[in-house]
Motif scaffolding. Structure first.
Motif, short mmCIF file in Angstrom:
data_model
loop_
_atom_site.label_atom_id
_atom_site.label_comp_id
_atom_site.label_asym_id
_atom_site.label_seq_id
_atom_site.Cartn_x
_atom_site.Cartn_y
_atom_site.Cartn_z
N TYR A 4 0.83 -1.21 0.00
CA TYR A 4 0.00 0.00 0.00
C TYR A 4 0.86 1.26 0.00
O TYR A 4 1.97 1.28 0.51
CB TYR A 4 -0.96 0.02 1.18
N PHE A 5 0.29 2.29 -0.62
CA PHE A 5 0.86 3.63 -0.60
C PHE A 5 -0.24 4.53 -0.06
O PHE A 5 -1.41 4.40 -0.45
CB PHE A 5 1.27 4.07 -2.00
N SER A 6 0.11 5.47 0.81
CA SER A 6 -0.93 6.31 1.41
C SER A 6 -0.39 7.69 1.69
O SER A 6 0.72 7.84 2.22
CB SER A 6 -1.43 5.67 2.71
N GLY A 7 -1.17 8.72 1.33
CA GLY A 7 -0.78 10.10 1.60
C GLY A 7 -1.22 10.55 2.97
O GLY A 7 -0.41 10.97 3.80
N ILE A 26 1.75 -7.36 5.13
CA ILE A 26 1.50 -6.03 4.57
C ILE A 26 2.82 -5.26 4.48
O ILE A 26 3.69 -5.41 5.33
CB ILE A 26 0.46 -5.27 5.43
N LEU A 27 2.96 -4.46 3.42
CA LEU A 27 4.19 -3.70 3.20
C LEU A 27 3.84 -2.27 2.82
O LEU A 27 3.05 -2.03 1.90
CB LEU A 27 5.03 -4.34 2.10
N LEU A 47 -1.46 -11.06 -4.68
CA LEU A 47 -0.97 -9.72 -4.39
C LEU A 47 -2.12 -8.73 -4.45
O LEU A 47 -2.90 -8.72 -5.40
CB LEU A 47 0.12 -9.33 -5.40
N ILE A 48 -2.22 -7.90 -3.43
CA ILE A 48 -3.25 -6.84 -3.38
C ILE A 48 -2.52 -5.51 -3.27
O ILE A 48 -1.67 -5.32 -2.39
CB ILE A 48 -4.17 -7.02 -2.17
N ILE A 49 -2.83 -4.60 -4.18
CA ILE A 49 -2.19 -3.28 -4.20
C ILE A 49 -3.23 -2.22 -3.86
O ILE A 49 -4.25 -2.09 -4.56
CB ILE A 49 -1.55 -2.99 -5.57
N VAL A 50 -3.01 -1.50 -2.77
CA VAL A 50 -3.96 -0.49 -2.30
C VAL A 50 -3.31 0.88 -2.44
O VAL A 50 -2.23 1.12 -1.88
CB VAL A 50 -4.36 -0.73 -0.83
N THR A 51 -3.95 1.76 -3.19
CA THR A 51 -3.40 3.10 -3.41
C THR A 51 -4.51 4.14 -3.46
O THR A 51 -5.66 3.80 -3.73
CB THR A 51 -2.62 3.21 -4.75
N PRO A 52 -4.16 5.40 -3.25
CA PRO A 52 -5.12 6.46 -3.56
C PRO A 52 -5.21 6.65 -5.07
O PRO A 52 -4.45 6.07 -5.84
CB PRO A 52 -4.50 7.70 -2.88
#
Length: 249
Positions: A4-7, A26-27, A47-52
């Protein structure tokens, strides 16, 4: 594995919710991107990719990191994108990314969360933000169920508007709006350095105890929304607007 990437915390919350439900590792990609670390990672098949959502696609910094990084063991990828309103035709570009990586794309899910992009829009007040998160919970549960059952996400809406915003508008938006030039800091700044620590692109430095911005900005809004003194503004566009980060809820 969940990447995941998160602002300002929306995608982090969703990613951790999914990880807890599925028992997956989780990474945090913010750390990897900030360190310019593209060393291979062992992901497992799922693989699960979570982003804004940035300009109706996944953030370019995430796309570029994924293209450079070997995802060992990955075979299937589900994309989960948080947004203030819509993700456009992001799924089309996620599928292209999967093709480039030799991965099977299991689709893209949209999760509407509180708006944070105060360089252009208004963030909600706390109670309204809590209600938005509550309405998102069933959609997060649907994501969890699909992954658990190894199902692809339902096809997203793909109208002309969606294709237009994710297509020609995306590069125009980046070239015209995604810049740090408008960030300023006022006298309320305490020099705490939180903005420096949270910037995923190392684009902020302290000079004489005050932040200065470089030219490598992704408009994640972490610096302005996490500033404890609310000393940062984005030109006149952020004046008087509530700041938003998920932890404040």
């Amino acid at each position: 594995m969940i990447l995941y990437f998160s602002g300002t915390g929306n995608s982090e919350y969703v990613a951790k919710h999914i990880a807890d439900a599925l028992g997956d590792e989780i990474l945090n990609l913010n750390d990897r991107i900030k360190a310019s670390d593209t060393s291979p990672i062992e992901t497992g098949e799922r693989l699960i990719i979570v982003t804004p959502t940035y300009a109706w696609r996944i953030p370019r910094v995430v796309r570029d990191w994924l293209l450079k990084t070997e995802l060992r063991g990955a075979k299937q990828v589900w994309f989960v994108m948080t947004c203030g309103s819509e993700i456009g035709d992001a799924d089309r570009y996620n599928r292209r990314l999967c093709q480039a990586k030799g991965l099977a794309c299991m689709g893209t899910a949209q999760i509407v969360m509180p708006e944070n992009y105060i360089a252009m829009f208004n963030a909600p007040q706390v109670e309204e933000a809590r209600q938005i998160v509550a309405r998102a919970e069933p959609d997060i549960d649907n994501v969890i169920a699909a992954v658990r059952e190894n199902r692809a996400f339902p096809p997203p809406r793909r109208k002309f508007y969606d294709r237009f915003m994710s297509g020609p508008v995306n590069p125009i938006f980046y070239s015209c709006f995604v810049t740090a030039n408008a960030f300023t800091v006022g006298n309320a700044c305490t020099g705490c350095g939180q903005c420096v620590r949270r910037c995923p692109l190392n684009n902020i430095a302290l000079q004489n105890g005050k932040p200065i911005w470089g030219q490598d900005c992704t408009h994640c809004m972490a610096c302005i929304c996490y500033c404890p003194a609310e000393a940062i503004e984005y030109g006149k566009k952020s004046l008087g607007k509530p700041r938003y980060h998920f932890e404040a809820l």
